[in-house]
Design a protein around this motif. Structure first.
Motif, short mmCIF file in Angstrom:
data_model
loop_
_atom_site.label_atom_id
_atom_site.label_comp_id
_atom_site.label_asym_id
_atom_site.label_seq_id
_atom_site.Cartn_x
_atom_site.Cartn_y
_atom_site.Cartn_z
N ALA A 1 -11.15 3.55 26.40
CA ALA A 1 -9.95 4.35 25.72
C ALA A 1 -9.60 3.97 24.24
N HIS A 2 -9.25 4.83 23.35
CA HIS A 2 -9.31 4.29 22.00
C HIS A 2 -8.00 5.20 21.28
N TRP A 3 -7.00 4.30 20.69
CA TRP A 3 -5.86 4.96 20.02
C TRP A 3 -5.84 4.40 18.78
N GLU A 4 -5.13 5.22 17.62
CA GLU A 4 -5.05 4.74 16.47
C GLU A 4 -4.03 5.42 15.47
N HIS A 5 -3.62 4.83 14.75
CA HIS A 5 -2.62 5.42 13.76
C HIS A 5 -2.60 4.88 12.28
N THR A 6 -2.55 5.52 11.29
CA THR A 6 -2.50 4.91 9.81
C THR A 6 -1.10 4.82 9.57
N VAL A 7 -0.68 3.39 9.31
CA VAL A 7 0.54 2.81 9.18
C VAL A 7 0.95 2.35 7.88
N ALA A 8 1.81 2.64 7.16
CA ALA A 8 2.56 2.05 5.89
C ALA A 8 3.56 1.11 6.41
N ILE A 9 3.39 0.07 5.48
CA ILE A 9 4.55 -0.89 5.54
C ILE A 9 5.54 -0.80 4.56
N THR A 10 6.99 -0.51 4.73
CA THR A 10 8.03 -0.25 3.92
C THR A 10 9.11 -1.41 4.30
N GLU A 11 9.93 -1.33 3.20
CA GLU A 11 11.10 -2.33 3.28
C GLU A 11 12.02 -1.63 4.58
N ASP A 12 11.96 -0.53 4.95
CA ASP A 12 12.63 0.10 5.82
C ASP A 12 11.81 0.14 7.28
N GLY A 13 10.72 -0.36 7.49
CA GLY A 13 10.16 -0.41 8.68
C GLY A 13 8.71 0.41 8.29
N PRO A 14 7.88 0.47 9.44
CA PRO A 14 6.83 1.13 9.53
C PRO A 14 6.93 2.61 9.30
N ILE A 15 6.04 3.38 8.66
CA ILE A 15 5.94 4.64 8.52
C ILE A 15 4.48 5.06 9.38
N ILE A 16 4.59 5.88 10.23
CA ILE A 16 3.42 6.33 11.05
C ILE A 16 2.82 7.43 10.39
N LEU A 17 1.84 7.53 9.39
CA LEU A 17 1.39 8.73 8.53
C LEU A 17 0.75 9.76 9.42
N THR A 18 0.24 9.40 10.54
CA THR A 18 -0.59 10.14 11.35
C THR A 18 0.28 10.68 12.48
N ALA A 19 1.60 10.68 12.58
CA ALA A 19 2.61 10.84 13.82
C ALA A 19 2.04 12.14 14.43
N ARG A 20 1.77 12.68 15.34
CA ARG A 20 1.63 13.80 15.89
C ARG A 20 2.85 14.54 16.63
#
Length: 256
Positions: free
Chosen positions: A235-254
């Motif tokens: 099994a395989h799961w993946e997200h693209t995530v940006a680090i910000t001062e306010d916490g992680p942003i999941i750019l590929t959130a479904r």
């Protein structure tokens, strides 16, 4: 080279993340008993053309690939866990399918993956998918300013260890930006408080992938698909995530 993105650039990356998420949702929903893997690839290809996006896969030819990939989505079935090359295979009841997709929109790349069961599930497959998803969540929870890459890796590895799974370190997460694969490398196991400090502007893919009973893999004769050495499923799961001062942003959130 590790690059830091400005807040404005992270905002510019959002359309790519949303598009990648939409393609994974569409191909996931289309995957059913009787559907051919080439149909899923055609669906993703149609969506790329309609959106004016660019495939990150079709001409991709890294050192570990036998030739340019030639398709636009990875479709890994059962004992295949990564880089599954779409081919003339019709999905069967109970198949475990992993979909991995990356694309560029307006020059920015996002990368994401999801696993699902086609038709009737097997309990052990459901558990493997759940554990892998939990590992992704655990890794993302550590993607905050002040932590280190090792904290992400250790969180993923701890979930695997608690489930009795071994971890392969040949392939893992990676930097994402103008290209699909860049620095830093994000292993799926590691030591806390080690490695690159996490700073605002870092953008990378976090991607745990596990196999039922082994951490050994081999390359299929197609030159791309990676399969478990003992025939166990992955099994395989993946997200693209940006680090910000306010916490992680999941750019590929479904959305679902």
């Amino acid at each position: 080279m590790i690059e830091l993105r400005t807040p404005a650039e992270i905002e510019q990356m959002r359309p790519a993340g949303a598009f990648v998420a939409s393609v994974l949702e569409a191909t996931r929903d289309a995957a059913a008993v009787g559907v051919n893997l080439l149909e899923l690839d055609a669906l993703a290809h149609d969506m790329i053309r309609a959106a004016g996006a660019e495939s990150c896969y079709i001409d991709y030819h890294p050192s570990f690939g036998a030739s340019p990939f030639g398709k636009v989505i990875c479709t890994s079935v059962n004992d295949a866990v990564l880089h599954g090359l779409p081919h003339d295979y019709t999905l069967k009841d109970g198949d475990l399918l992993s979909l991995d997709f990356a694309a560029s929109v307006d020059g920015w790349v996002s990368d994401s993956a999801v696993s699902l069961i086609v038709g009737t599930p097997r309990e052990e497959d459901e558990r493997l998918i759940q554990v892998t998803a939990e590992a992704l969540d655990a890794g993302i929870a550590q993607a905050v300013v002040g932590k280190r890459i090792g904290d992400i890796s250790a969180a993923i590895g701890d979930v695997a260890a608690d489930a009795g799974l071994e971890v392969n370190l040949d392939f893992g997460g990676h930097g994402v930006g103008r290209v699909m694969h860049g620095d830093p490398h994000v292993p799926n196991d590691g030591r806390r408080k080690r490695g690159l400090p996490l700073r605002p502007g870092l953008v990378f893919a976090i991607e745990p992938w596990f196999l039922h009973t082994t951490d050994e893999i081999f390359t299929d004769p197609d030159g791309w698909t990676l399969r478990s050495a003992d025939g166990s499923r992955g099994a395989h799961w993946e997200h693209t995530v940006a680090i910000t001062e306010d916490g992680p942003i999941i750019l590929t959130a479904r959305s679902s």
